[in-house]
Scaffold this active site. Sequence first.
Site, PDB file in Angstrom:
ATOM      1  N   VAL A 220       3.947  11.948   2.999  1.00 52.92           N
ATOM      2  CA  VAL A 220       4.292  11.529   4.352  1.00 52.92           C
ATOM      3  C   VAL A 220       3.584  10.199   4.598  1.00 52.92           C
ATOM      4  O   VAL A 220       2.626   9.866   3.902  1.00 52.92           O
ATOM      5  CB  VAL A 220       3.908  12.574   5.428  1.00 52.92           C
ATOM      6  CG1 VAL A 220       4.811  13.798   5.351  1.00 52.92           C
ATOM      7  CG2 VAL A 220       2.449  12.979   5.327  1.00 52.92           C
ATOM      8  N   SER A 221       4.044   9.449   5.587  1.00 47.77           N
ATOM      9  CA  SER A 221       3.544   8.090   5.779  1.00 47.77           C
ATOM     10  C   SER A 221       2.220   7.992   6.528  1.00 47.77           C
ATOM     11  O   SER A 221       1.490   7.029   6.354  1.00 47.77           O
ATOM     12  CB  SER A 221       4.595   7.259   6.520  1.00 47.77           C
ATOM     13  OG  SER A 221       5.763   7.196   5.734  1.00 47.77           O
TER      14      SER A 221
END
Length: 194
Positions: free
Chosen positions: A8-9
Amino acid sequence: MIKGYARVSTEHQNLNRQLKALKEAGAEYIYQEKVSGATSEREELQKMLEELNEGDTVIVSDLTRISRSTNDLFQLVELIKSKGASLKSIKDKWLDTSDDSAYSEFLFTVFAGISQLERNLIKERQAEGIAIAKQNGKYKGRVKKYHEKNDALNHAIELYLNRSENGLSATEIVKRTQISRSALYRGLKERGIN
């Protein structure tokens, strides 16, 4: 061995959906990280690539988790294949490099290009929407993560102001409060603290 890769970012995003999908798809070990895909400094991805063995399969929930662009995806696939391993995507069913046929190679190239086109069109539409909102005076920009009511930032500033008493360095403060050094210094500057 089936090795999963989940990403995930940001720290605030959740990996649970990806982890569940990878486990259900048979991943025996999952490399996971919370880092922007725009950076090539993805430690867990690099670790996974280094630890790949012949016959391994890398599985991802969708190709955006592992690649930043079509070119990046092509390079990753070549590296994975050079180690005698393969890459599969759960969402993007066409992404399966375990079959070495010319037809599979062709489909991979076409669909990777289509996926890149889709990402580029989304960015274009987003930029157009922002431009229109700015013209109409309705665009306020991204909501600041570390605003004056953010508890972590306020705690970090408090610790920074009292560092002579608590003996904490800026490095120790950002580690303890889990905010970035730049956010701390920006918060100090916004409050007129040098």
